[in-house]
Design a protein around this motif. Structure first.
Motif, short mmCIF file in Angstrom:
data_model
loop_
_atom_site.label_atom_id
_atom_site.label_comp_id
_atom_site.label_asym_id
_atom_site.label_seq_id
_atom_site.Cartn_x
_atom_site.Cartn_y
_atom_site.Cartn_z
N SER A 253 0.81 -1.22 0.00
CA SER A 253 0.00 0.00 0.00
C SER A 253 0.85 1.26 0.00
O SER A 253 0.36 2.34 -0.36
CB SER A 253 -0.94 0.00 1.21
N THR A 257 0.46 3.28 -5.38
CA THR A 257 -0.26 4.51 -5.06
C THR A 257 -0.79 5.13 -6.35
O THR A 257 -0.46 4.68 -7.46
CB THR A 257 0.67 5.51 -4.36
N ALA A 258 -1.58 6.18 -6.21
CA ALA A 258 -2.09 6.86 -7.41
C ALA A 258 -0.95 7.34 -8.29
O ALA A 258 -1.02 7.25 -9.53
CB ALA A 258 -2.98 8.04 -6.99
N ALA A 285 -4.70 -1.72 -8.83
CA ALA A 285 -4.91 -0.41 -8.20
C ALA A 285 -6.19 -0.41 -7.38
O ALA A 285 -6.25 0.20 -6.30
CB ALA A 285 -4.96 0.68 -9.27
N VAL A 290 -7.27 2.84 -5.53
CA VAL A 290 -6.85 3.83 -6.52
C VAL A 290 -7.64 3.61 -7.81
O VAL A 290 -7.53 2.54 -8.42
CB VAL A 290 -5.34 3.73 -6.80
#
Length: 570
Positions: A253, A257-258, A285, A290
């Motif tokens: 995590s 990430t985005a 995602a 995300v």
């Protein structure tokens, strides 16, 4: 014993109502495997490996597992390997995609259920890496991915061959009567001659590159050939890094990430990578909450050039990419476009990795950003009345002469219908028509197979036609090529507009405008919708029922609805 730190073998004790006894019993059975007390006190690194007699891509896993163990032991850890589901792309019916989510559940739950401080994910065949990353992201235990690497192309009659872009090319020649049955049978033995995954920029190679870009595998490891000694050294280094993660955790995590997902999309576009990777990246995602927007994909595609000349969009193979500088060289070219503060499993940020002196780069394989192979990215998302929630075209592997046109629909209602009629001499079809395949999407009985690469009808192939517009809710192998529109959503099986197309309808495709439209009056479409038969009843039991109930559409990564991270916007 109750004060024993909860790491290594003391993690997640089997519940007998007495924790001291649970640990005592566990250590008893660990001793039965010949481990000393000193070894049992070490941090545990699990090795999730997916070897199988039905998965030739993973033939080198026994040797790789030993190399990972060597690295773990050298760094002071205790390596314990365990099996998971294995998905051999050509060996699973109806398609390996149907079982990707099941494998992800297997990986997730075994990581959670068994005592380990970190895990090495060992897999490479197309759906395997996505499943492992999905499972690891959900479990959120420190994890590092190791792929087996691509096979080597080998010379045959003056050219190098490597599965599977070349197998599709020769099969097309065979269908067009350009080569004989004896020749195709000989070629069959020359296409895949070493261990490893397909050596072109297919789904396996694309996912390996995306994984390195995300920061979930060690730098420089995506493209190492399966039979190269560097692959074993990479396995040993991966084992060492897993011990480092066990001691100073960096969780998926923190890596997925985005920002790192957007970096991965950039690399996907610059590679001219597999359309499948978009579905898989979206699913990965989604496990950390995300979202991946197809509109955003188009924005990125407009500003990301194709830099790599690998089949099926170019002429080279993954072994050439490795020798040319690997994924690292591509990342350095894209550096001004990337989010450089993304954390990786090494503890470095992407920017820190790329700050090192740039190695030599072979510009015949990896172009500079100023002199790209193509000025825009390899993929584009299409929207319109035929694809309200989107569709995908791999424009880097398509014929630009077919990008802006209107055509007559020639419709196949299912894969069985396609197989029965595509080579019928009486089929009413011309090279200017659009072939349309229905009921091959995520929740169809076929499970969204790689059938979107519809064959050119035999009578057209024999007349010299090499490409034509093909539209479906299916997927396409990353090794395939042609003007193929895929992942049309909503799919036909749930009543999407694709299922309402009839022979003779006019369809307009515009890659420039990102449009795919069915040119039929709304009143006529309404009548067709009203006449649609009721949906087939759900299967009565087992995984078939779970799959039919829970699978999301392509724009959501075809994951199970209950496996995505639940957030305020869900």
């Amino acid at each position: 014993m109750s004060n024993t730190p909860k790491h290594g073998l003391a993690k997640g004790l089997t519940n007998y109502g007495d924790t001291d006894f649970s640990l005592y019993l566990r250590r008893t059975f660990t001793a039965a495997m010949g481990y000393s007390n000193e070894m049992m006190a070490r941090p545990v690194v699990g090795i999730a490996q997916s070897a199988s007699g039905f998965n030739p891509c993973h033939r080198t896993f026994p040797e790789l597992v030993e190399a990972v163990k060597r690295g773990v032991l050298a760094a002071g850890g205790l390596p314990l390997d365990f099996p998971t589901i294995s998905l051999g792309e050509a060996f699973v019916s109806p398609t390996s995609m149907k079982f990707r989510n099941l494998m992800s559940m297997d990986v997730e739950e075994m990581i959670r259920a068994q005592p380990m401080d970190a895990v090495v994910l060992l897999g490479g065949c197309d759906k395997t890496v996505p499943a492992q990353l999905m499972g690891a992201a959900s479990a959120d235990l420190p994890a590092v991915q190791l792929v087996p690497g691509p096979m080597l192309p080998m010379p045959f009659q003056g050219e190098r061959l490597g599965a599977c872009t070349d197998c599709r090319r020769f099969w097309g020649k065979y269908r067009a009567n350009e080569i004989s049955t004896d020749q195709i049978e000989e070629i069959q033995t020359k296409l895949a001659t070493t261990a490893g995954t397909c050596g072109v920029m297919g789904t396996a190679s694309t996912m390996a590159a995306i994984t390195e870009t995300l920061g979930m595998s060690l730098p420089g490891t995506a493209a190492i050939p399966a039979v190269h000694a560097d692959r074993l050294r990479a396995a040993e280094a991966t084992g060492r890094q897993a011990v480092a993660l066990a001691r100073q955790p960096i969780r998926p995590s923190q890596v997925i990430t985005a920002a790192s997902v957007e970096n991965a999309l950039r690399v996907l576009l610059a590679l001219g990578g597999s359309t499948n990777a978009l579905i898989h990246l979206t699913a990965i995602a989604g496990r950390v909450g995300v979202p991946v927007s197809l509109e955003r994909l188009n924005t990125l595609s407009d500003t990301t050039p194709v830099l790599v000349d690998l089949k099926p969009t170019g002429q080279h193979y993954m072994s050439d990419l490795y020798a040319a500088g690997g994924v690292g060289a591509v990342l350095r070219e894209l550096k001004p476009l990337l989010h450089l503060d993304c954390m990786t499993v090494t503890g470095q940020t992407l920017g820190e990795r790329l700050a090192a002196n740039a190695p030599w780069v072979d510009r015949a394989v990896i172009r500079s950003r100023e002199q790209p192979y193509q000025p825009q990215g390899g993929l584009a998302a299409l929207f319109g009345s035929l694809a309200p929630k989107g569709a995908i075209i791999k424009r880097s592997a398509a014929d630009p002469r077919l990008f802006e046109r209107e055509g007559r629909a020639v419709v196949f209602r299912s894969l069985d219908d396609l197989a029965a009629r595509i080579d019928d001499p009486a089929l009413d079809v011309t090279a200017d028509d659009f072939l349309v395949l229905q009921n091959a999407g995520p929740t169809s009985q076929s499970g969204m197979p790689e059938a979107g690469y519809l064959p050119v009808p035999a009578k057209l192939a024999r007349a010299g036609v090499k490409d034509m517009v093909r539209i479906s809710d299916a997927r396409m192998s990353g090794t395939a090529f042609g003007t193929v529109v895929l992942h049309v959503s909503p799919e036909a099986a749930i009543g999407g507009p694709l299922g309402q197309v009839r022979d003779g309808d006019r369809i307009r495709l515009s890659v420039r405008d990102r449009r795919l439209d069915l040119l039929v009056d709304e009143s006529e479409l309404a009548a067709r919708r009203a006449a649609l038969p009721a949906r087939t009843a759900l299967p009565t039991r087992g995984y078939d029922r779970l799959y039919a109930q829970a699978t999301l559409q392509a724009e959501a990564g075809c994951d199970f609805d209950f496996l995505r991270q639940q957030g305020p916007d869900t």
